[in-house]
Design an enzyme around this catalytic site. Structure first.
Site, PDB file in Angstrom:
ATOM      1  N   TYR A  56       7.227  64.264 -92.848  1.00  0.00           N
ATOM      2  CA  TYR A  56       7.250  65.043 -91.595  1.00  0.00           C
ATOM      3  C   TYR A  56       5.871  65.100 -90.939  1.00  0.00           C
ATOM      4  CZ  TYR A  56      12.106  66.107 -92.230  1.00  0.00           C
ATOM      5  OH  TYR A  56      13.464  65.971 -92.357  1.00  0.00           O
ATOM      6  N   ARG A  59       5.983  62.084 -88.914  1.00  0.00           N
ATOM      7  CA  ARG A  59       6.863  62.265 -87.746  1.00  0.00           C
ATOM      8  C   ARG A  59       6.154  63.110 -86.682  1.00  0.00           C
ATOM      9  NH1 ARG A  59       8.452  59.436 -90.555  1.00  0.00           N
ATOM     10  NH2 ARG A  59       7.621  58.158 -88.900  1.00  0.00           N
ATOM     11  N   GLN A  89      19.443  67.594 -80.704  1.00  0.00           N
ATOM     12  CA  GLN A  89      19.370  67.459 -82.162  1.00  0.00           C
ATOM     13  C   GLN A  89      17.988  66.942 -82.546  1.00  0.00           C
ATOM     14  OE1 GLN A  89      23.344  65.535 -83.552  1.00  0.00           O
ATOM     15  NE2 GLN A  89      23.167  65.136 -81.372  1.00  0.00           N
ATOM     16  N   ASN A  90      17.171  66.643 -81.564  1.00  0.00           N
ATOM     17  CA  ASN A  90      15.863  66.049 -81.839  1.00  0.00           C
ATOM     18  C   ASN A  90      14.840  67.115 -82.218  1.00  0.00           C
ATOM     19  OD1 ASN A  90      17.116  63.747 -81.099  1.00  0.00           O
ATOM     20  ND2 ASN A  90      16.118  63.552 -79.109  1.00  0.00           N
ATOM     21  N   VAL A  91      13.927  66.708 -83.092  1.00  0.00           N
ATOM     22  CA  VAL A  91      12.905  67.646 -83.536  1.00  0.00           C
ATOM     23  C   VAL A  91      11.583  67.414 -82.798  1.00  0.00           C
ATOM     24  CG1 VAL A  91      14.016  68.073 -85.753  1.00  0.00           C
ATOM     25  CG2 VAL A  91      12.387  66.180 -85.564  1.00  0.00           C
ATOM     26  N   HIS A 107      18.346  71.344 -84.596  1.00  0.00           N
ATOM     27  CA  HIS A 107      17.887  70.911 -85.915  1.00  0.00           C
ATOM     28  C   HIS A 107      16.409  71.212 -86.167  1.00  0.00           C
ATOM     29  CE1 HIS A 107      21.499  67.902 -86.111  1.00  0.00           C
ATOM     30  NE2 HIS A 107      21.846  69.157 -86.300  1.00  0.00           N
ATOM     31  N   GLY A 173      22.590  59.600 -76.156  1.00  0.00           N
ATOM     32  CA  GLY A 173      21.867  59.047 -77.296  1.00  0.00           C
ATOM     33  C   GLY A 173      22.141  59.717 -78.628  1.00  0.00           C
ATOM     34  N   SER A 175      24.952  59.551 -82.017  1.00  0.00           N
ATOM     35  CA  SER A 175      26.084  58.843 -82.626  1.00  0.00           C
ATOM     36  C   SER A 175      27.241  59.789 -82.921  1.00  0.00           C
ATOM     37  CB  SER A 175      25.629  58.169 -83.928  1.00  0.00           C
ATOM     38  OG  SER A 175      25.184  59.155 -84.839  1.00  0.00           O
ATOM     39  N   MET A 221      20.444  57.599 -67.211  1.00  0.00           N
ATOM     40  CA  MET A 221      20.083  58.871 -66.559  1.00  0.00           C
ATOM     41  C   MET A 221      19.682  58.650 -65.103  1.00  0.00           C
ATOM     42  SD  MET A 221      20.911  61.364 -68.262  1.00  0.00           S
ATOM     43  CE  MET A 221      20.263  62.512 -67.057  1.00  0.00           C
TER      44      MET A 221
END
Ligand code: OAD
Length: 232
Positions: A56, A59, A89-91, A107, A173, A175, A221
């Site tokens: 992380y 990241r 859902q992105n961090v 998330h 974007g 799944s 977009m």
């Protein structure tokens, strides 16, 4: 003054792909070379906390180096016309850096850390790495402020309430493989317009008013922005 139409966007790793951040299921199920369960589960953290912290930390550095792309920017631009919420859902914090002001991070967030003992002890940590031995104010190890597999999703109720009142719903974007986030699409009212932007269309049940754009987020977009602002 007339009421603005409510627009809710659900985004996933694909919207940050054009900013150079890897998706999760892209590279044969590996996330930057790791099995997702190794680095995104409480069991993984217990087994090898140092590896998970290092993962992380990397990241966080990658997200800091990345820049928002046209997908993030076009979405943020829609705020001028719509009553808008982004459920991501992105961090990473690329939606905020593109100008979106109402973002729900289902998330978690890379720029925050929290206590392994008391989840309410959350701290800002936009730059520095987390190391073993970095403690919260009550003396417990800090961990990334990320929702791992098998953990509760504390902001889910809030996100569900927004999905249930959406008049326009964008799926960008993702799944739609991970629940409960993927279930948000099913909560959207039948009369809402739903747009899906993803080069590999995820499984969304056919419904009236569904538009599929099999495009990368930036291009998709741009098209949606033109459509949703025409005549406004
Ligand atoms: P995935 O990696 O599962 O899916 C990414 C989606 O983005 C796929 O449908 C791709 O086709 C699509 N995609 C790739 N490039 C794109 C582009 N340029 N423009 C638009 N779409 C593109 O990622 P998520 O659905 O976000 O959770 O994954 C959900 C959750 O699973 C994540 O939040 C993470 C992960 O494990 C945790 O870490 C808890």
């Amino acid at each position: 003054m007339h009421r603005k139409t409510k627009l809710v966007a659900l985004t996933g790793a694909g919207i940050s792909a054009e900013s150079g951040l890897g998706t999760f299921r892209g590279a044969g199920g590996l996330w930057e070379g790791h099995d997702v369960m190794e680095v995104a589960s409480p069991e993984g953290f217990r087994r090898d906390p140092e590896l998970v912290l290092r993962f992380y930390n990397e990241r966080r550095r990658a997200a800091r180096r990345a820049q928002p792309n046209a997908g993030h920017r076009r979405l943020a631009d829609l705020e001028a016309f719509y009553d808008m919420v982004v459920i991501t859902q992105n961090v990473d914090d690329l939606h905020e850096r593109a100008g979106s002001t109402h973002v729900i991070h289902l998330h978690g967030e890379l720029i925050k850390v929290r206590s392994t003992h008391d989840p309410s002890l959350v701290y800002d940590r936009s730059e520095a790495d987390i190391h073993l031995g970095d403690l919260c104010e009550r003396g417990h190890q800090l961990r990334p402020h990320i929702v791992w597999f098998g953990e509760m999703v504390p902001l889910m109720d809030q996100a569900a309430r927004h999905a249930m009142t959406a008049e326009v719903f964008l799926v960008i974007g993702t799944s739609l493989q991970v629940y409960p986030a993927a279930g948000l699409v099913d909560l959207v009212p039948a009369e809402a317009s739903v747009y899906v932007v993803d080069p590999e269309t995820p499984p969304v049940a056919p419904r009236p008013g569904l538009r599929i754009l099999a495009e990368p987020a930036g291009e998709g977009m741009n098209q949606i922005y033109a459509e949703l602002t025409a005549g406004k």
